[in-house]
Structure formats: structure tokens, C-alpha cells
Design a protein around this motif. Structure first.
Motif, PDB file in Angstrom:
ATOM      1  N   LEU A   1       1.753   6.930  -6.683  1.00 51.25           N
ATOM      2  CA  LEU A   1       0.679   7.777  -7.228  1.00 51.25           C
ATOM      3  C   LEU A   1       0.895   9.243  -6.833  1.00 51.25           C
TER       4      LEU A   1
ATOM      5  N   ARG B   1       0.836  -1.214   0.000  1.00 53.54           N
ATOM      6  CA  ARG B   1       0.000   0.000   0.000  1.00 53.54           C
ATOM      7  C   ARG B   1       0.862   1.252   0.000  1.00 53.54           C
TER       8      ARG B   1
ATOM      9  N   GLU C   1      -3.658  -0.359  -7.886  1.00 54.15           N
ATOM     10  CA  GLU C   1      -4.608   0.754  -7.947  1.00 54.15           C
ATOM     11  C   GLU C   1      -4.455   1.487  -9.276  1.00 54.15           C
TER      12      GLU C   1
ATOM     13  N   ARG D   1       0.684   4.130  -2.857  1.00 52.46           N
ATOM     14  CA  ARG D   1       0.298   5.505  -2.516  1.00 52.46           C
ATOM     15  C   ARG D   1       1.383   6.497  -2.875  1.00 52.46           C
TER      16      ARG D   1
END
Lengths: 141, 141, 141, 141
Positions: free
Chosen positions: A16, A9, A42, A13
Motif C-alpha cells: 500500500l 501485515r 486490506e 503495508r
């Protein structure tokens, strides 16, 4: 060492976030484990629908061959038919350009890979590295 | 209405959280858009490496057919060869059991699907619903 | 905004009509939705049997990558092995030349694509644009 | 005798119209030629995105085997593994249920097939027949 979901994660994150900071197009980011299997993914709002497959192909080829995107691209430029054949061998799941970044542990063993797509390949790779470093891991572009 | 990445994250977090609350095995959760394309995915630590494809197959079949996992399972029980053929038509990407949950907008149009795998199919579906509801959306099991 | 069947029919009719006006070989025209799924298709009498797959590949690659045929062709000319790998990733369903035309809504979001094949790629693209404009939509060649 | 595009359009329009008259769910209709290749296709508004592949599989299996959907279903019920193997042989493109309707010329030669999907298989087949008859052709359910 496996990449925990928590770390995956963080990688996604931060990758991005880095893309937004750099003003890039919407990115898509995948994290694969040491076996080349999907841990997390994602796709930013506004990215094209087929971006999973591109991100995945970058990271998957890197793990399967133990060779990061930049090295794969060099090989493709020297010997295009070889990388085309590799693509066939792995059922199409190989995109031999930067943005497929290997993750190594302290001893140098490959523990996974990150695949980023959405903007120019070199910028995709830069965002992948930002994510990997934020997670306290070592990347190979 | 598209499912934003923010909402997809909420769905995944709440589905994983629900699984932990219920004491289930480690889950894997995918969110697909209205075209059946991957928006986001997470695999909990301890889940088997191949769980992406199972979660994806549950949600993908649901979007492609416009039929949630429970209805697909009934069809497979009544007419196994039909769902086997559907699996072939969609390149293998169909898992006709609960845990593939459709997301509908207020007018009833399918805007995506969630696929959950890791424990018993009905429990997987329950966790998918928990995620969908937490995101303020309407699910069809 | 989805492309209604009514609009898809207009696109196809006008693209075929444009081809006849220009004296082109028999065309085949597909309209895909925002997820890259077939909405409508017609193959003019006299066109070769395999034209569905070519029209589809042009439009499908465009939607999946969010990149129209002309941009794909440039990329293929600059970096052939990249577009070859993309073809593998999408199961062969990519034809990176003009004639794959994106349809955008007023805000610029991709809502589908048209694929035309049968004559020279640039002429195919011109016919796709004629259809898209006749339907009151905005195309990107 | 080939099925002209004009006739294929008639088949599709009348099949869709019949579905609306009968109050069925939104249908998708494909017309294939004597070689099993796509001539024309339309997906009604509101139909699920993956309906092309189902309609196609019904008609494609019918042409490839020279056996309409009802006969294929009987074979699947008697010998499921045979139709599963046929699905594999034809790359997954076979759906052995009613709704795959053969078109024969006056001498009985197969000149194409229609595939309809969206509601119960028998109703799908009824709509295919309505289209075929409206085009002045002879169908075999």
C-alpha cells in the motif's frame, strides 16, 4: 514454511505504501497461504467495493495453478478459451493478469501468493513485489 | 459514515488482542462496509484455513439482513428452514450465530459489520465488540 | 450520500420517458446503491423477460469495479479475457458495455449506478444520463 | 393477462403505503410476471441492503411452484428437507414464508407474484395483499 500473520501485515503495508509513493489509485492487497486461503486483506480508502474479489482472483489463480499473473496473461493471450475454462473450473476465482504474484521459499516451493488491484496491472505487480521483498521473501511476478 | 481502513485495523487488532487475553483459540476477524463488502481481514497464526468464509458469512448475513448474529440465531432456532433458505438466497454466505456484529452510527444506521470466528460463538462476539468499542463505534451483538 | 427511493424513482421515470421520446424499444432501468444493491427497478411493457439481469449486470459491474460501462467496454475490447474473468469473479453479474452509468457525489465518490438496457448500448446510456440529471446528480457514462 | 408496469407500480406503492400506515419497518416489494421474472421493485429508505434477494425469493418460489408463501411454509414445517431441496433446485431463489403472494386472474391462472419483506412475515403478506387489491387483482397469501 507458512507465511505468518506478521509477515502478511508487512507485505500489505509495504504494498500500500509503495502505491502511495508511486501516486497510484487506492490499492487493495490480499495475502493467501500455500493452500490458496486468505491470510489477510486490506482495501485502501477510496477503492471500489468489489476489489476484494479481484485481488483474491489474481492471487488464487496463481496459487491454484502454480503460475504467476504474467505467465497466466501470456497463456490467456495465446489461448483465451483455456483461461476462460480455468476460471470456470475454479468457480470464477481467477484473474489472469499481473498483480497475482507467487511467493516462493528458498527451495522454490510456493508458500503463498499476493494479489494487488487498483491501478494498471504491471504497477499492481510492482507494489506486490515491494511488499514481498520487505517481508524478506522471494516473489515471482 | 464509512469505516476507514484505519478504524478497520483498530477493530481487527483489538479483537485479536482480546482473544489472546481471554486465552481463546486463534481468531479470524473480518470488517465489512455498509454494502457488505470486505474492508479488511486477518487470520491469526494457527487458525484453520477456511476461517475467512466463516467470519465473512457471519458479518455478511448481518449486513444483508440488517440483523446481528444473535437475532439470526434465534430466528434459526425458531424457524430453521427460513435461515436455510436465506443462506441459499445469499449464495451460501450467511452464518447465523453470534460473532456477526453490526456496527451502527450515532443515528442507528448500519455502517458495516464485524465477523469473528475461532472459538465459542459468544466469545467470538465478545472479541468483536471489544474491537468495535476500541474504534469508538457502537456494536450490536 | 445515499440515493433515496424518491430520487431512484425520478431516475427511472425520466430514463423511461427519454426512451419513449427518442422512439427506442421498451427499456428496463435499475438503480443500485453504493454497495451495488438494488434500490429500484422497472421494466417497461413489451421488454423481454430477462432484462432485469442485463440492466443489473451493467450497473453492478460499474459499482463493483468503480468503472462505468464505456471504460469497461474499452477494456473488454483491449483485453477480452480480463473482462471475461471479471465476469466469473462476480458470479456472472457484469455486462461491460455502455448503459452502466456511475453516479458520483460532488466530491467524486461513487454513490451508486444506473443500468439501462433495451436498445443500442449508447442510447441506453443516454437515457440513464437523462434520469440521473433529472435527479440533480452527476453521471459518468 | 400480463401485469402492466402501471399495475406493478400501483401494487408497490400501495404495499409500501400500507406498511407505513401499520407502522412497520421499512419494506421492500417486488412484482414478478407469470414467468417469475422481475417487473418492478422498490426498497424503502432505511431497509437493509440485501432485501431485494429476500423479496425476490418469496415471490420467485411462489411462481415457480405455483404455491403461495403460506402453503410453502406449511410444507417446510412438515418436511423441511423438501423445501431445502427446492431451494437448491432453484439456485437458492426460494424463501418459503408468508410475504410471497400469488396473483391470479379471474379464471384462477397465475399471472405473477408479489414479494414483500421487512417486518414479520404475516404483516409483509398483508401489505402485499393491500397492493394487489388496490390494483384490482386477486391475491393468494
Amino acid at each position: 514454511m507458512a507465511i505468518s500473520l506478521r509477515r502478511a501485515r508487512t507485505i500489505i503495508r509495504k504494498a500500500l505504501e509503495k502505491g502511495r509513493e508511486m501516486g497510484l489509485k487506492p490499492l487493495s492487497v490480499v495475502v493467501l497461504d500455500a493452500g490458496g486461503h486468505v491470510q489477510a486483506f486490506e482495501r485502501a480508502d477510496g477503492a471500489a467495493p468489489g476489489r476484494f474479489a479481484i485481488a483474491h482472483g489474481k492471487a488464487h489463480g496463481a496459487v491454484m495453478l502454480g503460475m504467476a499473473g504474467t505467465a497466466q496473461m501470456k497463456r490467456a493471450e495465446d489461448q483465451a478459451y483455456f483461461m476462460a475454462a480455468v476460471n470456470g473450473v475454479y468457480g470464477g476465482k481467477v484473474i489472469p493478469v499481473p498483480g497475482g504474484v507467487l511467493i516462493r521459499d528458498r527451495r522454490g516451493a510456493v508458500v503463498g501468493a499476493v494479489g494487488v488491484t487498483g491501478d494498471a496491472s504491471e504497477k499492481d505487480a510492482e507494489c506486490a513485489m515491494a511488499g514481498i521483498e520487505a517481508a524478506g521473501l522471494q516473489g515471482e511476478i
